[in-house]
Design a protein around this motif. Sequence first.
Motif, short mmCIF file in Angstrom:
data_model
loop_
_atom_site.label_atom_id
_atom_site.label_comp_id
_atom_site.label_asym_id
_atom_site.label_seq_id
_atom_site.Cartn_x
_atom_site.Cartn_y
_atom_site.Cartn_z
N LEU A 34 16.79 31.99 3.07
CA LEU A 34 16.25 30.78 3.73
C LEU A 34 17.19 29.50 3.48
O LEU A 34 17.51 28.80 4.47
N TYR A 35 17.68 29.45 2.35
CA TYR A 35 18.50 28.28 1.97
C TYR A 35 19.71 28.47 2.67
O TYR A 35 20.47 27.31 3.00
N PHE A 36 20.38 29.48 2.50
CA PHE A 36 21.80 29.86 3.18
C PHE A 36 21.46 29.60 4.88
O PHE A 36 22.49 28.88 5.65
N ASP A 37 20.47 29.75 5.43
CA ASP A 37 20.04 29.53 6.99
C ASP A 37 19.99 28.30 7.00
O ASP A 37 20.55 27.65 8.01
N ALA A 38 19.20 27.52 6.27
CA ALA A 38 19.29 26.02 6.46
C ALA A 38 20.35 25.02 6.14
O ALA A 38 20.73 24.27 6.85
N LEU A 39 21.27 25.84 5.28
CA LEU A 39 22.47 24.99 4.93
C LEU A 39 23.43 25.13 6.27
O LEU A 39 24.10 24.24 6.64
N ASP A 40 23.43 26.52 6.96
CA ASP A 40 24.26 26.54 8.06
C ASP A 40 23.81 25.67 9.28
O ASP A 40 24.63 25.18 9.68
N GLU A 41 22.50 25.72 9.45
CA GLU A 41 22.15 24.64 10.29
C GLU A 41 22.35 23.27 10.09
O GLU A 41 22.74 22.76 11.01
N LEU A 42 22.36 22.98 8.85
CA LEU A 42 22.39 21.47 8.42
C LEU A 42 23.96 21.19 8.76
O LEU A 42 24.47 20.07 9.32
N CYS A 43 24.70 22.14 8.25
CA CYS A 43 26.39 21.96 8.41
C CYS A 43 26.65 21.72 10.14
O CYS A 43 27.48 21.07 10.36
N GLU A 44 26.03 22.64 10.74
CA GLU A 44 26.19 22.43 12.25
C GLU A 44 25.85 21.30 12.64
O GLU A 44 26.52 20.54 13.49
N ARG A 45 24.63 20.86 12.44
CA ARG A 45 24.23 19.54 13.05
C ARG A 45 24.98 18.30 12.34
O ARG A 45 25.07 17.52 13.33
N ASP A 47 28.02 18.43 11.55
CA ASP A 47 29.55 18.83 11.45
C ASP A 47 30.26 18.79 10.20
O ASP A 47 31.17 17.90 10.30
N VAL A 48 29.82 19.32 9.11
CA VAL A 48 30.47 19.32 7.86
C VAL A 48 30.36 20.82 7.47
O VAL A 48 29.56 21.73 7.86
N GLY A 49 31.28 21.18 6.65
CA GLY A 49 31.37 22.58 6.06
C GLY A 49 30.71 22.72 4.66
O GLY A 49 30.32 21.51 3.97
N ILE A 50 30.02 24.00 4.32
CA ILE A 50 29.55 23.88 2.99
C ILE A 50 30.44 23.56 1.92
O ILE A 50 29.84 23.09 0.81
N GLU A 51 31.64 23.74 2.26
CA GLU A 51 32.55 23.43 0.97
C GLU A 51 32.58 22.03 0.68
O GLU A 51 32.68 21.46 -0.40
N GLU A 52 32.51 21.16 1.78
CA GLU A 52 32.60 19.77 1.64
C GLU A 52 31.12 19.26 1.01
O GLU A 52 31.30 18.42 0.20
N LEU A 53 30.08 19.93 1.39
CA LEU A 53 28.88 19.50 0.85
C LEU A 53 29.04 19.83 -0.76
O LEU A 53 28.45 19.12 -1.59
N ALA A 54 29.44 20.93 -1.15
CA ALA A 54 29.68 21.48 -2.21
C ALA A 54 30.48 20.35 -3.24
O ALA A 54 30.14 20.04 -4.20
N GLU A 55 31.40 20.00 -2.63
CA GLU A 55 32.44 19.00 -3.18
C GLU A 55 31.78 17.63 -3.38
O GLU A 55 31.86 17.12 -4.38
#
Length: 89
Positions: A34-45, A47-55
């Motif tokens: 559920l969290y990965f699905d939500a993160l993928d959606e958040l990143c798409e909305r 326009d940022v990658g999960i790597e950038e969020l993690a950093e």
Amino acid sequence: MDTDISLYLHVWSALSERRVRVHGRDVSVRLESLYFDALDELCEREDVGIEELAERIERVSGRGCNLEEGLRTLVVAYYRSATPSRTLH
């Protein structure tokens, strides 16, 4: 709530693992699907990658922080802020 919550808990509670590159190093991240699905959606909305969020999380919280906890918190805060009747404190 008419929906059987146990169905959601069963379907979404399975852990998944992804490798995320954070400041040049590979980090293993385990989250519920559920969290990965939500993160993928958040990143798409956003326009940022999960790597950038993690950093960003690591920059704010410090190296060696619990990245999984930070990502979960980010998802909850993001979607709570998108709900008009809620405000973050």
